[in-house]
Design a protein around this motif. Sequence first.
Motif, PDB file in Angstrom:
ATOM      1  N   LEU A   1       4.408  44.756  14.370  1.00  0.00           N
ATOM      2  CA  LEU A   1       5.292  45.920  14.540  1.00  0.00           C
ATOM      3  C   LEU A   1       4.610  46.935  15.440  1.00  0.00           C
ATOM      4  O   LEU A   1       3.444  47.273  15.230  1.00  0.00           O
ATOM      5  N   GLU A   2       5.353  47.395  16.436  1.00  0.00           N
ATOM      6  CA  GLU A   2       4.758  48.261  17.444  1.00  0.00           C
ATOM      7  C   GLU A   2       5.731  49.385  17.796  1.00  0.00           C
ATOM      8  O   GLU A   2       6.919  49.144  18.000  1.00  0.00           O
ATOM      9  N   ALA A   3       5.213  50.597  17.845  1.00  0.00           N
ATOM     10  CA  ALA A   3       6.020  51.740  18.288  1.00  0.00           C
ATOM     11  C   ALA A   3       5.278  52.463  19.395  1.00  0.00           C
ATOM     12  O   ALA A   3       4.054  52.579  19.353  1.00  0.00           O
ATOM     13  N   ARG A   4       6.037  52.930  20.382  1.00  0.00           N
ATOM     14  CA  ARG A   4       5.453  53.678  21.497  1.00  0.00           C
ATOM     15  C   ARG A   4       6.307  54.896  21.802  1.00  0.00           C
ATOM     16  O   ARG A   4       7.530  54.770  21.954  1.00  0.00           O
ATOM     17  N   GLY A   5       5.668  56.063  21.872  1.00  0.00           N
ATOM     18  CA  GLY A   5       6.357  57.290  22.269  1.00  0.00           C
ATOM     19  C   GLY A   5       7.521  57.649  21.369  1.00  0.00           C
ATOM     20  O   GLY A   5       8.492  58.280  21.793  1.00  0.00           O
ATOM     21  N   LEU A   6       7.416  57.268  20.090  1.00  0.00           N
ATOM     22  CA  LEU A   6       8.554  57.431  19.186  1.00  0.00           C
ATOM     23  C   LEU A   6       8.732  58.896  18.790  1.00  0.00           C
ATOM     24  O   LEU A   6       7.772  59.573  18.415  1.00  0.00           O
ATOM     25  N   GLY A   7       9.963  59.380  18.899  1.00  0.00           N
ATOM     26  CA  GLY A   7      10.220  60.777  18.552  1.00  0.00           C
ATOM     27  C   GLY A   7      11.599  60.967  17.969  1.00  0.00           C
ATOM     28  O   GLY A   7      12.506  60.152  18.173  1.00  0.00           O
ATOM     29  N   ARG A   8      11.751  62.054  17.197  1.00  0.00           N
ATOM     30  CA  ARG A   8      13.050  62.383  16.624  1.00  0.00           C
ATOM     31  C   ARG A   8      13.155  63.904  16.451  1.00  0.00           C
ATOM     32  O   ARG A   8      12.280  64.537  15.872  1.00  0.00           O
ATOM     33  N   ARG A   9      14.246  64.439  16.977  1.00  0.00           N
ATOM     34  CA  ARG A   9      14.553  65.863  16.811  1.00  0.00           C
ATOM     35  C   ARG A   9      15.747  66.009  15.887  1.00  0.00           C
ATOM     36  O   ARG A   9      16.633  65.163  15.869  1.00  0.00           O
ATOM     37  N   PHE A  10      15.756  67.102  15.121  1.00  0.00           N
ATOM     38  CA  PHE A  10      16.947  67.503  14.361  1.00  0.00           C
ATOM     39  C   PHE A  10      17.295  68.897  14.846  1.00  0.00           C
ATOM     40  O   PHE A  10      16.635  69.853  14.446  1.00  0.00           O
ATOM     41  N   GLY A  11      18.286  69.024  15.722  1.00  0.00           N
ATOM     42  CA  GLY A  11      18.557  70.328  16.324  1.00  0.00           C
ATOM     43  C   GLY A  11      17.304  70.808  17.031  1.00  0.00           C
ATOM     44  O   GLY A  11      16.765  70.124  17.888  1.00  0.00           O
ATOM     45  N   GLY A  12      16.808  71.963  16.634  1.00  0.00           N
ATOM     46  CA  GLY A  12      15.603  72.495  17.265  1.00  0.00           C
ATOM     47  C   GLY A  12      14.314  72.013  16.628  1.00  0.00           C
ATOM     48  O   GLY A  12      13.226  72.312  17.114  1.00  0.00           O
ATOM     49  N   VAL A  13      14.414  71.271  15.514  1.00  0.00           N
ATOM     50  CA  VAL A  13      13.203  70.838  14.800  1.00  0.00           C
ATOM     51  C   VAL A  13      12.721  69.499  15.359  1.00  0.00           C
ATOM     52  O   VAL A  13      13.481  68.537  15.421  1.00  0.00           O
ATOM     53  N   VAL A  14      11.455  69.458  15.779  1.00  0.00           N
ATOM     54  CA  VAL A  14      10.860  68.196  16.208  1.00  0.00           C
ATOM     55  C   VAL A  14      10.172  67.584  14.991  1.00  0.00           C
ATOM     56  O   VAL A  14       9.088  68.006  14.589  1.00  0.00           O
ATOM     57  N   ALA A  15      10.827  66.601  14.375  1.00  0.00           N
ATOM     58  CA  ALA A  15      10.282  65.997  13.153  1.00  0.00           C
ATOM     59  C   ALA A  15       9.149  65.036  13.477  1.00  0.00           C
ATOM     60  O   ALA A  15       8.196  64.888  12.696  1.00  0.00           O
ATOM     61  N   LEU A  16       9.252  64.361  14.640  1.00  0.00           N
ATOM     62  CA  LEU A  16       8.227  63.393  15.044  1.00  0.00           C
ATOM     63  C   LEU A  16       8.189  63.361  16.569  1.00  0.00           C
ATOM     64  O   LEU A  16       9.236  63.395  17.218  1.00  0.00           O
ATOM     65  N   GLU A  17       6.974  63.288  17.109  1.00  0.00           N
ATOM     66  CA  GLU A  17       6.823  63.344  18.563  1.00  0.00           C
ATOM     67  C   GLU A  17       5.730  62.387  19.007  1.00  0.00           C
ATOM     68  O   GLU A  17       4.622  62.399  18.467  1.00  0.00           O
ATOM     69  N   ASP A  18       6.054  61.537  19.978  1.00  0.00           N
ATOM     70  CA  ASP A  18       5.066  60.669  20.624  1.00  0.00           C
ATOM     71  C   ASP A  18       4.255  59.855  19.609  1.00  0.00           C
ATOM     72  O   ASP A  18       3.044  59.731  19.719  1.00  0.00           O
ATOM     73  N   TYR A  19       4.950  59.314  18.614  1.00  0.00           N
ATOM     74  CA  TYR A  19       4.260  58.510  17.584  1.00  0.00           C
ATOM     75  C   TYR A  19       4.025  57.091  18.095  1.00  0.00           C
ATOM     76  O   TYR A  19       4.916  56.484  18.708  1.00  0.00           O
ATOM     77  N   ALA A  20       2.820  56.591  17.872  1.00  0.00           N
ATOM     78  CA  ALA A  20       2.464  55.230  18.285  1.00  0.00           C
ATOM     79  C   ALA A  20       1.925  54.463  17.093  1.00  0.00           C
ATOM     80  O   ALA A  20       1.170  54.997  16.279  1.00  0.00           O
ATOM     81  N   LEU A  21       2.342  53.210  16.984  1.00  0.00           N
ATOM     82  CA  LEU A  21       1.891  52.365  15.882  1.00  0.00           C
ATOM     83  C   LEU A  21       1.639  50.959  16.413  1.00  0.00           C
ATOM     84  O   LEU A  21       2.450  50.424  17.177  1.00  0.00           O
ATOM     85  N   THR A  22       0.509  50.388  16.014  1.00  0.00           N
ATOM     86  CA  THR A  22       0.257  48.973  16.266  1.00  0.00           C
ATOM     87  C   THR A  22      -0.140  48.368  14.930  1.00  0.00           C
ATOM     88  O   THR A  22      -1.247  48.577  14.453  1.00  0.00           O
ATOM     89  N   LEU A  23       0.797  47.669  14.302  1.00  0.00           N
ATOM     90  CA  LEU A  23       0.543  47.072  12.989  1.00  0.00           C
ATOM     91  C   LEU A  23       0.343  45.578  13.169  1.00  0.00           C
ATOM     92  O   LEU A  23       1.188  44.891  13.753  1.00  0.00           O
ATOM     93  N   ARG A  24      -0.793  45.072  12.678  1.00  0.00           N
ATOM     94  CA  ARG A  24      -1.077  43.648  12.835  1.00  0.00           C
ATOM     95  C   ARG A  24      -0.594  42.870  11.622  1.00  0.00           C
ATOM     96  O   ARG A  24      -0.431  43.437  10.540  1.00  0.00           O
ATOM     97  N   GLU A  25      -0.361  41.585  11.800  1.00  0.00           N
ATOM     98  CA  GLU A  25       0.110  40.735  10.703  1.00  0.00           C
ATOM     99  C   GLU A  25      -0.830  40.868   9.503  1.00  0.00           C
ATOM    100  O   GLU A  25      -2.040  40.741   9.647  1.00  0.00           O
ATOM    101  N   GLY A  26      -0.242  41.111   8.336  1.00  0.00           N
ATOM    102  CA  GLY A  26      -1.019  41.161   7.101  1.00  0.00           C
ATOM    103  C   GLY A  26      -1.868  42.402   6.917  1.00  0.00           C
ATOM    104  O   GLY A  26      -2.621  42.494   5.954  1.00  0.00           O
ATOM    105  N   GLU A  27      -1.763  43.381   7.819  1.00  0.00           N
ATOM    106  CA  GLU A  27      -2.593  44.587   7.713  1.00  0.00           C
ATOM    107  C   GLU A  27      -2.071  45.540   6.638  1.00  0.00           C
ATOM    108  O   GLU A  27      -0.883  45.551   6.313  1.00  0.00           O
TER     109      GLU A  27
END
Length: 268
Positions: free
Chosen positions: A10-36
């Motif tokens: 599972l991999e995420a790059r530059g993940l972000g989410r805004r709610f109106g003016g609220v930035v709940a998540l910004e530029d989140y990156a994840l590299t999850l390896r099998e079984g980790e």
Amino acid sequence: MNASEPRTILEARGLGRRFGGVVALEDYALTLREGELLGLIGPNGAGKTTAFNLLSGVLRPSTGRIRFAGRDVTGWPTHRIARLGIARTFQNVRLFGDLSVLDNVMAGLHARWGAGLVATALATPGQRRREGEIARRAQAALDFVGLGALAGRRASDLAYGQQRLVEIARAIATEPVVLLLDEPAAGMNPSETDALADLLRRLHGDLGVALVVVEHDMRLVMGVCGRIQVLEGGRLLAEGRPEEIQRNPAVIAAYLGSRRGAEHAHAG
Ligand SMILES: Nc1ncnc2c1ncn2[C@@H]1O[C@H](COP(=O)(O)OP(=O)(O)OP(=O)(O)O)[C@@H](O)[C@H]1O
Ligand SMILES: [Mg+2]
């Protein structure tokens, strides 16, 4: 590349989410390896649940991409992501209180496989066989979390810590490749938390499930996770092994320092 290194699942790059003016998540990156077994920690409002909502398709990201098992799953609806092998639990228990423990776990399998009440009511022999298979898998999941003997009880009759385990059983019955757990130890007493730690180790050690665990219980996180990410104000503050995180000055200032203070306050 090291051939013996587990593959990224599972991999995420530059993940972000805004709610109106609220930035709940910004530029989140994840590299999850099998079984980790990865921990995701941070203060209240840091964006941990938002990250889970994006990874499991509950919310669509405002920015960024998500890859799972070699596929771009960005913006996929939650049932398609679940079918591909990502299961999750929620921060607040979501059980049908009037149903039995077994029925609650079976409901998770029906949701995933699309068999509903109508199909069950008009059951052909083939569907009845499938229903038996679903019950067998649900019971096996309950056995795995240590609740096998309580399968016939009403869900609302169980202690809160046990209800959290039912949710985990419901998630693992679908045989996920990746499991996202949002504060599984919340409301558990110390002995329940120890049993949970053992369960998490078996999930990743025996079944090879890759886990991301959001938790405020630092003894649990530091004890079971091989790697930890720290979020603060929607941004990744640090990432590393537990011992690196524990001595990281920025993490102590933003989070661990205040939690130690809180634990002392409870002890005193
Ligand atoms: N559906 C929503 N609508 C508006 N704002 C939201 C929504 N969901 C989350 N937020 C905001 O996004 C930010 C991150 O929230 P999130 O629930 O992801 O934090 P968290 O790290 O899980 O916190 P906690 O430890 O309290 O569970 C917060 O400011 C929150 O108020
Ligand atoms: Mg949360």
